[in-house]
Scaffold this motif. Structure first.
Motif, PDB file in Angstrom:
ATOM      1  N   ASP A   6       9.124  17.813  14.397  1.00  0.00           N
ATOM      2  CA  ASP A   6      10.461  17.744  13.751  1.00  0.00           C
ATOM      3  C   ASP A   6      10.148  16.976  12.520  1.00  0.00           C
ATOM      4  N   PHE A   7       9.713  17.805  11.212  1.00  0.00           N
ATOM      5  CA  PHE A   7       8.975  16.961  10.099  1.00  0.00           C
ATOM      6  C   PHE A   7      10.310  16.335   9.317  1.00  0.00           C
ATOM      7  N   LYS A   8      11.643  16.734   9.602  1.00  0.00           N
ATOM      8  CA  LYS A   8      12.880  16.024   9.078  1.00  0.00           C
ATOM      9  C   LYS A   8      13.213  14.655   9.673  1.00  0.00           C
ATOM     10  N   LYS A   9      12.457  14.419  10.803  1.00  0.00           N
ATOM     11  CA  LYS A   9      12.392  13.243  11.430  1.00  0.00           C
ATOM     12  C   LYS A   9      11.187  12.425  11.057  1.00  0.00           C
ATOM     13  N   VAL A  10      10.157  12.923  10.931  1.00  0.00           N
ATOM     14  CA  VAL A  10       8.821  12.246  10.702  1.00  0.00           C
ATOM     15  C   VAL A  10       8.895  11.645   9.176  1.00  0.00           C
ATOM     16  N   ASP A  11       9.330  12.615   8.298  1.00  0.00           N
ATOM     17  CA  ASP A  11       9.187  12.085   6.797  1.00  0.00           C
ATOM     18  C   ASP A  11       9.967  10.732   6.467  1.00  0.00           C
ATOM     19  N   PRO A  12      11.257  10.823   6.720  1.00  0.00           N
ATOM     20  CA  PRO A  12      12.166   9.549   6.525  1.00  0.00           C
ATOM     21  C   PRO A  12      11.381   8.166   6.966  1.00  0.00           C
ATOM     22  N   HIS A  13      10.703   8.196   8.456  1.00  0.00           N
ATOM     23  CA  HIS A  13      10.322   7.153   8.796  1.00  0.00           C
ATOM     24  C   HIS A  13       8.939   6.750   8.060  1.00  0.00           C
ATOM     25  N   VAL A  14       8.103   7.655   7.468  1.00  0.00           N
ATOM     26  CA  VAL A  14       6.933   7.412   6.441  1.00  0.00           C
ATOM     27  C   VAL A  14       7.547   6.709   5.205  1.00  0.00           C
ATOM     28  N   HIS A  15       8.608   7.384   4.878  1.00  0.00           N
ATOM     29  CA  HIS A  15       9.188   7.032   3.465  1.00  0.00           C
ATOM     30  C   HIS A  15       9.728   5.646   3.722  1.00  0.00           C
ATOM     31  N   GLN A  16      10.044   5.281   4.611  1.00  0.00           N
ATOM     32  CA  GLN A  16      10.729   3.699   5.015  1.00  0.00           C
ATOM     33  C   GLN A  16       9.439   2.815   5.215  1.00  0.00           C
ATOM     34  N   LEU A  17       8.460   3.262   5.700  1.00  0.00           N
ATOM     35  CA  LEU A  17       7.296   2.331   5.738  1.00  0.00           C
ATOM     36  C   LEU A  17       6.541   2.247   4.662  1.00  0.00           C
ATOM     37  N   LYS A  18       6.670   3.082   3.763  1.00  0.00           N
ATOM     38  CA  LYS A  18       6.212   3.205   2.395  1.00  0.00           C
ATOM     39  C   LYS A  18       6.726   2.069   1.530  1.00  0.00           C
ATOM     40  N   GLY A  19       8.102   2.236   1.683  1.00  0.00           N
ATOM     41  CA  GLY A  19       9.042   1.340   0.882  1.00  0.00           C
ATOM     42  C   GLY A  19       8.754  -0.116   1.407  1.00  0.00           C
ATOM     43  N   SER A  20       8.683  -0.400   2.636  1.00  0.00           N
ATOM     44  CA  SER A  20       8.567  -1.757   3.088  1.00  0.00           C
ATOM     45  C   SER A  20       7.052  -2.299   2.773  1.00  0.00           C
ATOM     46  N   SER A  21       6.189  -1.515   2.774  1.00  0.00           N
ATOM     47  CA  SER A  21       4.971  -1.901   2.660  1.00  0.00           C
ATOM     48  C   SER A  21       4.588  -2.443   1.153  1.00  0.00           C
ATOM     49  N   SER A  22       5.388  -1.434   0.241  1.00  0.00           N
ATOM     50  CA  SER A  22       5.296  -1.577  -1.054  1.00  0.00           C
ATOM     51  C   SER A  22       5.900  -2.894  -1.431  1.00  0.00           C
ATOM     52  N   SER A  23       7.033  -3.239  -0.850  1.00  0.00           N
ATOM     53  CA  SER A  23       7.776  -4.279  -1.187  1.00  0.00           C
ATOM     54  C   SER A  23       6.945  -5.456  -0.974  1.00  0.00           C
ATOM     55  N   ILE A  24       6.291  -5.621   0.319  1.00  0.00           N
ATOM     56  CA  ILE A  24       5.547  -6.894   0.462  1.00  0.00           C
ATOM     57  C   ILE A  24       4.218  -6.888  -0.003  1.00  0.00           C
ATOM     58  N   GLY A  25       3.841  -5.817  -0.650  1.00  0.00           N
ATOM     59  CA  GLY A  25       2.296  -5.916  -1.346  1.00  0.00           C
ATOM     60  C   GLY A  25       1.394  -5.552  -0.439  1.00  0.00           C
ATOM     61  N   ALA A  26       1.508  -4.698   0.484  1.00  0.00           N
ATOM     62  CA  ALA A  26       0.470  -4.244   1.416  1.00  0.00           C
ATOM     63  C   ALA A  26       0.279  -2.893   0.917  1.00  0.00           C
ATOM     64  N   GLN A  27      -0.773  -3.071   0.056  1.00  0.00           N
ATOM     65  CA  GLN A  27      -1.077  -1.814  -0.814  1.00  0.00           C
ATOM     66  C   GLN A  27      -1.818  -0.674   0.015  1.00  0.00           C
ATOM     67  N   ARG A  28      -2.733  -1.208   0.957  1.00  0.00           N
ATOM     68  CA  ARG A  28      -3.567   0.250   1.471  1.00  0.00           C
ATOM     69  C   ARG A  28      -2.556   0.697   2.478  1.00  0.00           C
ATOM     70  N   VAL A  29      -1.521  -0.081   3.115  1.00  0.00           N
ATOM     71  CA  VAL A  29      -0.544   0.662   3.881  1.00  0.00           C
ATOM     72  C   VAL A  29       0.359   1.684   3.330  1.00  0.00           C
ATOM     73  N   LYS A  30       0.599   1.251   1.994  1.00  0.00           N
ATOM     74  CA  LYS A  30       1.454   2.007   1.046  1.00  0.00           C
ATOM     75  C   LYS A  30       0.918   3.175   0.849  1.00  0.00           C
ATOM     76  N   ASN A  31      -0.536   3.036   0.338  1.00  0.00           N
ATOM     77  CA  ASN A  31      -1.325   4.238  -0.023  1.00  0.00           C
ATOM     78  C   ASN A  31      -1.676   5.373   0.903  1.00  0.00           C
ATOM     79  N   ALA A  32      -1.833   4.865   2.178  1.00  0.00           N
ATOM     80  CA  ALA A  32      -1.794   5.671   3.493  1.00  0.00           C
ATOM     81  C   ALA A  32      -0.676   6.448   3.589  1.00  0.00           C
ATOM     82  N   CYS A  33       0.506   5.719   3.431  1.00  0.00           N
ATOM     83  CA  CYS A  33       1.769   6.588   3.624  1.00  0.00           C
ATOM     84  C   CYS A  33       2.102   7.479   2.638  1.00  0.00           C
ATOM     85  N   VAL A  34       1.593   7.429   1.415  1.00  0.00           N
ATOM     86  CA  VAL A  34       1.532   8.350   0.334  1.00  0.00           C
ATOM     87  C   VAL A  34       0.928   9.473   0.646  1.00  0.00           C
ATOM     88  N   VAL A  35      -0.240   9.368   1.179  1.00  0.00           N
ATOM     89  CA  VAL A  35      -1.062  10.515   1.469  1.00  0.00           C
ATOM     90  C   VAL A  35      -0.299  11.233   2.741  1.00  0.00           C
TER      91      VAL A  35
END
Lengths: 150, 154
Positions: B70-99
């Motif tokens: 269920d991608f409707k469940k998967v995407d919000p999780h990735v979005h959240q992780l992308k957001g938090s990693s971006s907020s603390i400066g974990a650049q490579r995690v954020k970039n991996a989330c974008v992909v």
């Protein structure tokens, strides 16, 4: 920064001495913590809400039995939230007939999408800012708001 | 190791994290929010990030292991992780989330599995490095020293 905020007229100075009470809305815990800290360092009083519904309760637009309604000078909200988005929260605030509609609402988003930005500004958002927020962003925001006040 | 050596080690270690792109300037922003009144702010926020991310990665593994994803469940999780990693400066995690998100959009299950592995890899890397960084800081403080400011010329 004082120079940037106008000629130092009485209303501008007295506005600068008031403490801004900010309602900070974001579903992400880490972002909420950051936003709260940035605002506190910038001498703001902060109330955080984890979603639009809680925000509306704090603003007195929720349950009529609500007792913890507060007066805020600024609302900063994330755009992307499950349930009620920041955009929907903005619209609810702006369609109020009370003084609440005068409260500036700033939208935060990690995504720089022009249509999103435009629709928020068109619906009365004070500003649209990009996440992650920096300390200097809030300083600029305060200056901008205080300029608008006087 | 004496105090000066420890402080130099910390500075070098921190610099390396930026040079390797594991951390970006947002981490510096985080450090600016720490002061005598909030001396543990960075480690508090980073700890929250670890707790939140562990939970999200677990949920993602479960969601992607379903018969029908269920991608409707998967995407919000990735979005959240992308957001938090971006907020603390974990650049490579954020970039991996974008992909990861772009493959969610395509509803490509196999690619998403690979993305999840990539995100996990980057996450464990930054977690490991930050835990080491905090240990170095603790050693300095325990020896009565101050944490030297990061000088990166950004």
């Amino acid at each position: 920064m004082k120079n940037g905020c106008g000629s130092g007229s009485e209303s501008c100075l007295s506005s600068m001495e008031e403490e801004l009470h900010v309602l900070a809305v974001d579903d992400n815990l880490i972002d909420r913590k950051l936003l709260e800290r940035i605002l506190k360092i910038s001498s703001c009083k902060v109330t955080t809400a984890e979603n639009g519904l809680r925000a509306l309760e704090y603003l007195g637009l929720g349950d009529p039995q609500q007792t913890n309604v507060m007066k805020v000078n600024l609302i900063i909200t994330d755009y992307c939230m499950p349930g009620m988005t920041g955009f929907e929260l903005l619209k609810k605030v702006k369609q109020e007939s009370s003084n609440l509609k005068e409260v500036p609402v700033v939208i935060l988003s990690s995504e720089n999408i022009p249509t999103r930005i435009n629709k928020c500004l068109a619906s009365g958002a004070q500003m649209f800012m990009q996440k992650p927020l920096k300390l200097s962003d809030v300083e600029k925001l305060k200056c901008h708001l205080l300029n608008c006040r006087s | 190791m004496d105090l000066v050596q420890m402080q130099k080690s910390l500075q070098d270690y921190t610099k390396s994290l930026f040079l390797e792109g594991i951390l970006d300037s947002q981490f510096l922003q985080l450090q600016q929010l720490q002061d005598e009144s909030n001396p543990d702010f960075v480690s508090q926020v980073v700890t929250l990030f670890f707790q939140d991310s562990d939970r999200i990665l677990n949920d993602l593994s479960l969601s992607l292991d379903q018969q029908v994803v269920d991608f409707k469940k998967v995407d919000p999780h990735v979005h959240q992780l992308k957001g938090s990693s971006s907020s603390i400066g974990a650049q490579r995690v954020k970039n991996a989330c974008v992909v990861f998100r772009s493959f969610c959009e395509q509803q490509n299950v196999e690619a998403c599995h690979r993305c999840l592995q990539q995100v996990k890899q980057e996450y464990y890397l930054v977690k490991n490095r930050l835990e080491t960084l905090f240990k170095l800081e603790q050693q300095i403080v325990a020896s009565g020293g101050m944490i030297p400011p990061v000088e990166l010329g950004f």
